[in-house]
Design an enzyme around this catalytic site. Structure first.
Site, PDB file in Angstrom:
ATOM      1  N   GLU A   1       0.807  -1.218   0.000  1.00  0.00           N
ATOM      2  CA  GLU A   1       0.000   0.000   0.000  1.00  0.00           C
ATOM      3  C   GLU A   1       0.842   1.271   0.000  1.00  0.00           C
ATOM      4  O   GLU A   1       0.307   2.375  -0.171  1.00  0.00           O
ATOM      5  CB  GLU A   1      -0.946  -0.010   1.202  1.00  0.00           C
ATOM      6  CG  GLU A   1      -2.039  -1.066   1.053  1.00  0.00           C
ATOM      7  CD  GLU A   1      -2.951  -1.155   2.262  1.00  0.00           C
ATOM      8  OE1 GLU A   1      -2.554  -0.683   3.337  1.00  0.00           O
ATOM      9  OE2 GLU A   1      -4.060  -1.701   2.122  1.00  0.00           O
TER      10      GLU A   1
ATOM     11  N   GLU B   1       7.427 -21.581   7.852  1.00  0.00           N
ATOM     12  CA  GLU B   1       7.633 -20.714   9.007  1.00  0.00           C
ATOM     13  C   GLU B   1       8.675 -21.291   9.970  1.00  0.00           C
ATOM     14  O   GLU B   1       9.239 -20.563  10.788  1.00  0.00           O
ATOM     15  CB  GLU B   1       6.328 -20.453   9.745  1.00  0.00           C
ATOM     16  CG  GLU B   1       5.810 -21.604  10.571  1.00  0.00           C
ATOM     17  CD  GLU B   1       4.638 -21.170  11.459  1.00  0.00           C
ATOM     18  OE1 GLU B   1       4.770 -21.294  12.685  1.00  0.00           O
ATOM     19  OE2 GLU B   1       3.612 -20.705  10.916  1.00  0.00           O
TER      20      GLU B   1
END
Length: 306
Positions: free
Chosen positions: A90, A121
């Site tokens: 963004e 992960e």
């Protein structure tokens, strides 16, 4: 199979704690479950507020690195990784930032944005690989994001970043986390046990989103990407943003519509330049030169002789 040691470690984490008073929520009316969730969420901003001094210190350090050309890099797995990618994505339309200036890395790569990537992960070496692939330097900042504060991918990213001299921030939702201990700046927003036991996409995710909003937004303010609370570096890539650009120029200058249109046309749609031409009474090339001399800070450019 999960190791007994890992099960024991998870049992000590606040974010994994069981809430016996919520053990029968599945039998409640929908409206009551929604009320309970809403009440839980109200505790998140207060938890973030308790970390504001540490958040501010981290932001000042990030802005100093970025002012000399460094990048802001988020690294996380699962929800934490997705939130980092979201925040990074963004920044170009909001602040006209180069897409390489704020980067979001998620364990498992782009596929992990919409699907679980098994084992990603748990790999600290994968974090080293991902940071090496983008050419991490000592001017960069790496923000490791992990609700538990123990995720190997986030921890590995911070440890590797420190080894090359990059600035590091550890954002976790448990106190005294391994991630916080490994980073230059420790930010631990303790939101308490989740509404659904261990579902850190809930309060922990909301807290992480709030902190990442602060890090990117306030850093961009410090870099001169705003004028007051106006997004003067907005990139007008569609009709809505073009309309917003005109409105921002109007709010900043109070000029009539015809002069705003003329200024935006003369400056190629650059909001910051258009505002400067109107407020300082200079032409577009002069506005661009003044902004370059002021390192892109509009308020500073307005004080410079033309």
């Amino acid at each position: 199979m999960t190791s007994p040691d890992l099960q024991s470690e998870l049992s000590t984490l606040t974010t994994e704690a069981f809430r016996p008073e919520l053990a029968e929520i599945d039998q409640l009316p929908t409206a009551e479950i929604a009320r309970l969730m809403n009440a839980e969420d109200q505790s998140v901003p207060a938890a973030v507020a308790g970390e504001l001094p540490r958040i501010a210190a981290a932001i000042d350090a990030v802005a100093e690195r970025m002012a000399r050309g460094g990048r802001l890099i988020y690294a996380g797995a699962g929800t934490a990784g997705r939130l980092g990618v979201l925040d990074a994505s963004e920044c170009p339309p909001t602040f006209n930032a180069d897409p390489s200036q704020v980067v979001g890395l998620i364990a498992g790569g782009p596929t992990a944005l919409t699907a679980a990537v098994e084992g990603a992960e748990d790999s600290s070496s994968l974090a080293v690989h991902d940071l090496s692939a983008i050419g991490l330097t000592a001017d960069d900042t790496v923000v490791g994001v992990s609700a538990s504060g123990r995720t190997p991918y986030a921890l590995g990213a911070v440890e590797y970043a420190r080894s090359v001299g990059a600035l590091t921030v550890g954002l976790a939702c448990n106190r005294d986390s391994a991630l916080g201990a490994a980073a230059d700046h420790r930010v631990e927003v303790v939101v308490g046990p989740e509404f659904l036991t261990g579902s850190t996409r809930l309060k922990a995710g909301t807290a992480q989103k709030l902190v990442l909003n602060m890090i990117s937004t306030i850093t961009m303010i410090r870099l001169g990407k705003t004028y007051g609370n106006l997004m003067v570096d907005v990139r007008a890539t569609n009709d809505k943003l073009r309309a917003r650009s005109r409105r921002i120029v109007a709010l900043a200058t109070g000029a009539p519509e015809d002069r705003i249109e003329a200024a935006l046309t003369a400056t190629g749609g650059e909001v910051k330049d258009a505002i400067l031409t109107l407020l300082a009474g200079v032409d577009a090339p002069t506005a661009a030169a003044l902004l370059a001399k002021a390192d892109g800070h509009l308020r500073k450019a307005l004080t410079l002789p033309d």
